[in-house]
Design a protein around this motif. Sequence first.
Motif: not given
Length: 183
Positions: A42-55
Motif C-alpha cells: 500500500r505504501a509503495y502504491y501511495w508513493m508511485d501514484e503520488s509520483l505519477q500525479n506530480g509528473l
Amino acid sequence: MGGYPKGIAATPTRIKGYRPMSEYQNTSEDLPPEVLMRGLLRAYYWMDESLQNGLQQAGYRPRTRTQTMILIHISNGVTRAAELARALGVSRQAIQQQINDLEADDLVTQIPDPEDKRANRIVFSERGSALINQAMQTLRNSEQTLAMRLGYETVGQLRRALMADWGPVVGEQRAPGRKRTVS
C-alpha cells in the motif's frame, strides 16, 4: 445479495486458521503476518501514484510502474539491462522492451559499455534527466507531505527500518519462477 458476484456469499465464511483484523489487539506481537506485506505494498502504491500525479502536473505523460522503477534504478546507478532485469525480477526481454519504449520517448539512450563490449549502458537523455529530476523532487515533496501527516519521527523510523540490513531472506530457497533476489 446486491453487489456480490453470483456464487459469492454476502457473509464470508471463516477460513480455518484465519482471524479477522477486528479480533487482533493493537500490539505488534499479535498482528497477523500478512499485515506488513500488505502495508508495504500500500505504501509503495501511495508513493508511485503520488509520483505519477506530480509528473503529470509537471507536464509529463504517465509512466508504467515498471518504467518508473527502471528510471529510479538508473538514477541509482543500475545501468545494464541484465542488472535492471535482476533487480526488478523480470526477464531480460521484458526489460529490453521497456527500455526501447523509454528510448522511443527520448528519456534514455543506450551506449556501449566500456567495461563489457557485449553490453550497453542505459543513460538518461537530456529530456530523461529533466524527468528524473522532477521525479526526485516529487518524491521528496511526497515524503515531506507524509512526514507532516504521520509525524517526522514516524517517517524517520520508517526510513531507518526500511534501509536497515534485514539479514538473509528467510528460508533456504527462492520461490519457483522468481528471478529477483534481495541484495
